[in-house]
Design a protein around this motif. Structure first.
Motif, mmCIF file in Angstrom:
data_model
loop_
_atom_site.group_PDB
_atom_site.id
_atom_site.type_symbol
_atom_site.label_atom_id
_atom_site.label_comp_id
_atom_site.label_asym_id
_atom_site.label_seq_id
_atom_site.Cartn_x
_atom_site.Cartn_y
_atom_site.Cartn_z
ATOM 1 N N THR A 1 0.496 -1.088 -0.072
ATOM 2 C CA THR A 1 0.095 0.020 -0.321
ATOM 3 C C THR A 1 0.680 1.043 -0.144
ATOM 4 O OG1 THR A 1 0.196 -0.120 2.373
ATOM 5 C CG2 THR A 1 -1.603 -1.552 1.262
ATOM 6 N N GLY A 2 0.157 2.416 -0.486
ATOM 7 C CA GLY A 2 0.860 3.691 -0.659
ATOM 8 C C GLY A 2 1.624 4.140 0.872
ATOM 9 N N GLN A 3 0.832 3.790 2.281
ATOM 10 C CA GLN A 3 1.138 3.833 3.492
ATOM 11 C C GLN A 3 2.445 3.734 4.005
ATOM 12 O OE1 GLN A 3 -2.388 3.755 6.174
ATOM 13 N NE2 GLN A 3 -0.657 3.769 7.838
ATOM 14 N N VAL A 4 2.543 1.610 3.505
ATOM 15 C CA VAL A 4 3.621 1.383 4.403
ATOM 16 C C VAL A 4 4.883 0.963 3.169
ATOM 17 C CG1 VAL A 4 4.752 -1.316 4.266
ATOM 18 C CG2 VAL A 4 2.154 -0.432 4.545
ATOM 19 N N GLN A 5 4.303 1.815 1.924
ATOM 20 C CA GLN A 5 5.527 2.031 0.922
ATOM 21 C C GLN A 5 5.979 3.767 1.068
ATOM 22 O OE1 GLN A 5 4.567 2.838 -3.392
ATOM 23 N NE2 GLN A 5 6.865 1.394 -3.842
ATOM 24 N N LEU B 1 2.169 -3.967 11.192
ATOM 25 C CA LEU B 1 2.813 -2.666 11.637
ATOM 26 C C LEU B 1 2.104 -1.348 10.946
ATOM 27 C CD1 LEU B 1 5.173 -4.391 13.905
ATOM 28 C CD2 LEU B 1 3.049 -4.051 14.756
ATOM 29 N N GLY B 2 3.053 -1.401 9.763
ATOM 30 C CA GLY B 2 2.251 0.119 8.723
ATOM 31 C C GLY B 2 1.395 0.559 8.041
ATOM 32 N N GLU B 3 0.380 -0.771 8.533
ATOM 33 C CA GLU B 3 -0.857 -0.217 7.853
ATOM 34 C C GLU B 3 -1.810 -1.173 9.230
ATOM 35 O OE1 GLU B 3 -2.496 -0.541 3.762
ATOM 36 O OE2 GLU B 3 -4.371 0.611 4.536
ATOM 37 N N PRO B 4 -1.629 -1.009 10.317
ATOM 38 C CA PRO B 4 -2.625 -1.864 11.073
ATOM 39 C C PRO B 4 -4.099 -1.744 10.834
ATOM 40 C CG PRO B 4 -2.003 -0.130 12.455
ATOM 41 C CD PRO B 4 -1.380 0.508 10.823
ATOM 42 N N GLU B 5 -4.935 -0.810 10.762
ATOM 43 C CA GLU B 5 -5.862 -0.949 10.587
ATOM 44 C C GLU B 5 -6.547 -1.214 8.670
ATOM 45 O OE1 GLU B 5 -8.500 -0.518 12.174
ATOM 46 O OE2 GLU B 5 -6.659 -0.227 13.927
ATOM 47 N N GLY B 6 -5.942 -1.489 8.000
ATOM 48 C CA GLY B 6 -5.804 -2.330 6.488
ATOM 49 C C GLY B 6 -6.395 -3.977 7.413
ATOM 50 N N PRO B 7 -6.689 -4.313 6.027
ATOM 51 C CA PRO B 7 -7.260 -6.021 5.250
ATOM 52 C C PRO B 7 -6.175 -6.693 6.228
ATOM 53 C CG PRO B 7 -7.337 -5.138 3.263
ATOM 54 C CD PRO B 7 -6.915 -3.400 4.560
ATOM 55 N N LEU B 8 -5.377 -6.485 5.870
ATOM 56 C CA LEU B 8 -4.464 -7.592 6.583
ATOM 57 C C LEU B 8 -4.044 -6.875 7.749
ATOM 58 C CD1 LEU B 8 -1.788 -9.917 6.347
ATOM 59 C CD2 LEU B 8 -0.439 -7.841 5.390
ATOM 60 N N GLY B 9 -3.736 -5.971 8.493
ATOM 61 C CA GLY B 9 -3.598 -5.995 9.683
ATOM 62 C C GLY B 9 -5.269 -6.288 10.505
ATOM 63 N N GLN B 10 -6.189 -5.825 9.755
ATOM 64 C CA GLN B 10 -7.639 -6.769 11.055
ATOM 65 C C GLN B 10 -7.304 -8.111 10.867
ATOM 66 O OE1 GLN B 10 -11.030 -4.550 9.286
ATOM 67 N NE2 GLN B 10 -9.624 -3.058 8.744
ATOM 68 N N GLU B 11 -7.009 -9.157 9.887
ATOM 69 C CA GLU B 11 -7.121 -10.315 10.424
ATOM 70 C C GLU B 11 -5.487 -10.793 10.800
ATOM 71 O OE1 GLU B 11 -9.080 -12.268 9.236
ATOM 72 O OE2 GLU B 11 -8.170 -14.461 9.328
ATOM 73 N N GLU C 1 1.748 -18.072 4.860
ATOM 74 C CA GLU C 1 1.351 -18.710 3.293
ATOM 75 C C GLU C 1 0.176 -17.810 2.816
ATOM 76 O OE1 GLU C 1 5.030 -22.030 1.990
ATOM 77 O OE2 GLU C 1 2.697 -22.004 2.092
ATOM 78 N N MET C 2 -0.762 -18.609 3.987
ATOM 79 C CA MET C 2 -2.001 -18.307 3.608
ATOM 80 C C MET C 2 -2.141 -16.529 3.522
ATOM 81 S SD MET C 2 -5.209 -16.954 5.337
ATOM 82 C CE MET C 2 -5.017 -17.960 6.985
ATOM 83 N N LEU C 3 -2.000 -16.681 4.602
ATOM 84 C CA LEU C 3 -1.865 -14.708 4.711
ATOM 85 C C LEU C 3 -1.367 -14.024 3.318
ATOM 86 C CD1 LEU C 3 -0.914 -14.059 8.384
ATOM 87 C CD2 LEU C 3 -3.652 -13.616 6.972
ATOM 88 N N ALA C 4 0.393 -14.373 2.901
ATOM 89 C CA ALA C 4 0.627 -14.099 2.250
ATOM 90 C C ALA C 4 -0.192 -13.982 0.551
ATOM 91 C CB ALA C 4 2.455 -14.367 1.748
ATOM 92 N N ALA C 5 -0.500 -14.993 0.134
ATOM 93 C CA ALA C 5 -1.006 -15.253 -0.880
ATOM 94 C C ALA C 5 -2.671 -14.276 -1.440
ATOM 95 C CB ALA C 5 -1.694 -16.924 -0.993
ATOM 96 N N GLU C 6 -2.871 -14.279 0.504
ATOM 97 C CA GLU C 6 -4.594 -13.722 0.151
ATOM 98 C C GLU C 6 -4.150 -12.198 0.438
ATOM 99 O OE1 GLU C 6 -6.973 -15.009 3.194
ATOM 100 O OE2 GLU C 6 -8.437 -13.076 2.868
ATOM 101 N N TYR C 7 -3.269 -11.337 1.585
ATOM 102 C CA TYR C 7 -3.145 -10.841 0.976
ATOM 103 C C TYR C 7 -1.683 -9.311 0.956
ATOM 104 C CZ TYR C 7 -6.331 -10.846 5.039
ATOM 105 O OH TYR C 7 -7.991 -11.260 5.250
ATOM 106 N N LEU C 8 -0.924 -10.132 -0.098
ATOM 107 C CA LEU C 8 0.353 -9.734 -0.173
ATOM 108 C C LEU C 8 0.508 -9.901 -1.848
ATOM 109 C CD1 LEU C 8 3.023 -10.734 2.143
ATOM 110 C CD2 LEU C 8 1.696 -8.515 2.421
ATOM 111 N N PRO C 9 -0.083 -10.772 -2.803
ATOM 112 C CA PRO C 9 0.083 -10.945 -4.024
ATOM 113 C C PRO C 9 -0.430 -9.530 -4.964
ATOM 114 C CG PRO C 9 -2.161 -12.367 -3.692
ATOM 115 C CD PRO C 9 -1.412 -10.816 -2.323
ATOM 116 N N ARG C 10 -0.693 -8.798 -4.653
ATOM 117 C CA ARG C 10 -1.657 -7.533 -5.700
ATOM 118 C C ARG C 10 -0.338 -7.128 -6.318
ATOM 119 N NH1 ARG C 10 -6.176 -5.056 -2.439
ATOM 120 N NH2 ARG C 10 -7.803 -7.169 -2.401
#
Length: 351
Positions: A2-6, A44-54, A71-80
């Motif tokens: 995300t832009g915020q983390v970047q 930690l960089g975006e605690p209120e984002g979808p990954l942070g909530q999960e 791997e499940m979390l990465a496949a779901e939230y980091l592949p974009r």
């Protein structure tokens, strides 16, 4: 990313974020693998984002962050970002192909225009030419122009054939990338992102066709205790086994997904609660009937059991509400002693 983390990672705060990620992993007893580090930095960089909530939900539930969970979390939230990179690369190749074809077409058009001028000139010469030598000259020009046009057309045909194959290859590659982005890496079932999209589509289709649709949620009983006893790798083995049974029973048009750490969900389009209850009991009995063994030592692990809950969709009901009712039925199975299937429709009647 995300832009915020970047933005954070390109500022002096990056060092603080990295230190916090390592400290948080240590506090949660999570190994600082590159994948886990990436997950915690995003969390930690975006605690209120979808990954942070999960991540907060999993940590609150005491979920063990095994390799499979990460791997499940990465496949779901980091592949974009990786998916976007794949698309950009494919787009660059496609642009090159289109440029090459455009150049070939332009060259062929120029040859056709020149050929037309040659024909016009030949026609004029034929009207005035009377000597055999002059006629041979006209024929020679026509033959040369025709040969050149044929060569240009042959080149264009080869280029078009090659480009057609390349575009087909790119289409197949991008389709595979899309499938990978929608698939849980550990179990090969659909991931949560794919499930959420399919649930929306299934709800719309049920309304359009005015047909029933039932949703089931399944959970492995005492999975955390199992992981603590036998280790994460063996826990992943159990997840794959349970997923294989669920996946085999849930062939299309049914859709099976790994919804969370040890939680699964299945969409049953066009099927009533009674039919789904029977299917879930079949899954439950099959999973519980097999005595598993640890691959590394061949130690007997004992039987694994699952609990399940189901809810049949009401006309116009949202996917989120349907999922909530299926979850309530799952919790009823847990409260009743586990290794059970609870039909949410009976819960509603009893209430």
């Amino acid at each position: 990313m995300t832009g915020q983390v970047q933005t954070t990672l390109r500022s002096p705060e990056a060092f603080s974020l990295a230190r916090r990620a390592v400290e948080e992993m240590e506090a949660a007893h999570v190994w600082p693998t590159p994948l886990n580090f990436e997950l915690w930095v995003h969390y930690l960089g975006e605690p209120e984002g979808p990954l942070g909530q999960e991540m907060r939900r999993l940590l609150a539930d005491g979920t063990v962050f095994s390799e499979g969970t990460s791997e499940m979390l990465a496949a779901e939230y980091l592949p974009r970002g990786r998916l976007s990179e794949e698309i950009r690369d494919a787009g660059a190749v496609l642009n090159r192909e289109l440029s090459t074809v455009s150049e070939a077409i332009a060259k062929a058009q120029q040859s056709q225009a020149a050929y037309g001028q040659t024909l016009a000139g030949a026609s004029a010469h034929l009207e005035t030419a009377s000597e055999p030598t002059a006629l041979l000259g006209v024929v020679s020009k026509l033959t040369k122009a025709t040969t050149q046009v044929q060569a240009e057309n042959a080149t264009l045909e080869r280029r078009l054939e090659s480009s057609t194959k390349e575009v087909a290859r790119l289409r197949e590659h991008l389709e595979q990338v899309r499938r990978d982005a929608m698939t849980d890496a550990l179990t090969n079932l659909a991931n949560r992102k794919a499930f959420d999209e399919e649930l929306l589509r299934a709800c719309d289709e049920a309304d359009k066709k005015r047909q029933p649709m039932t949703l089931a949620v399944l959970d492995i009983d005492h999975f955390k205790r199992f992981n603590d006893t036998w280790g994460h790798q063996t826990g992943d083995q159990v997840l794959r086994y349970v997923a294989s049974v669920i996946g085999r029973v849930s062939k299309a048009p049914r859709v099976a997904a790994r919804y969370g750490g040890e939680e699964f969900a299945v969409i049953f389009p066009g099927e009533s609660a009674a039919v789904v209850e029977a299917a879930l009991n079949s899954i439950r009995v099959e999973i519980g009937a097999r005595a598993l063994r640890r691959r590394s030592t061949n130690d007997e692990l004992g039987a694994v059991t699952i609990s399940a809950g189901l809810a049949q969709r009401q006309p116009g009901e949202s996917g989120a509400d349907l999922l909530g009712r299926a979850d309530e039925a799952l919790y009823a199975s847990k409260r009743a002693g586990r290794n059970k299937v609870t039909n949410g429709e009976r819960l509603a009647e009893a209430a």
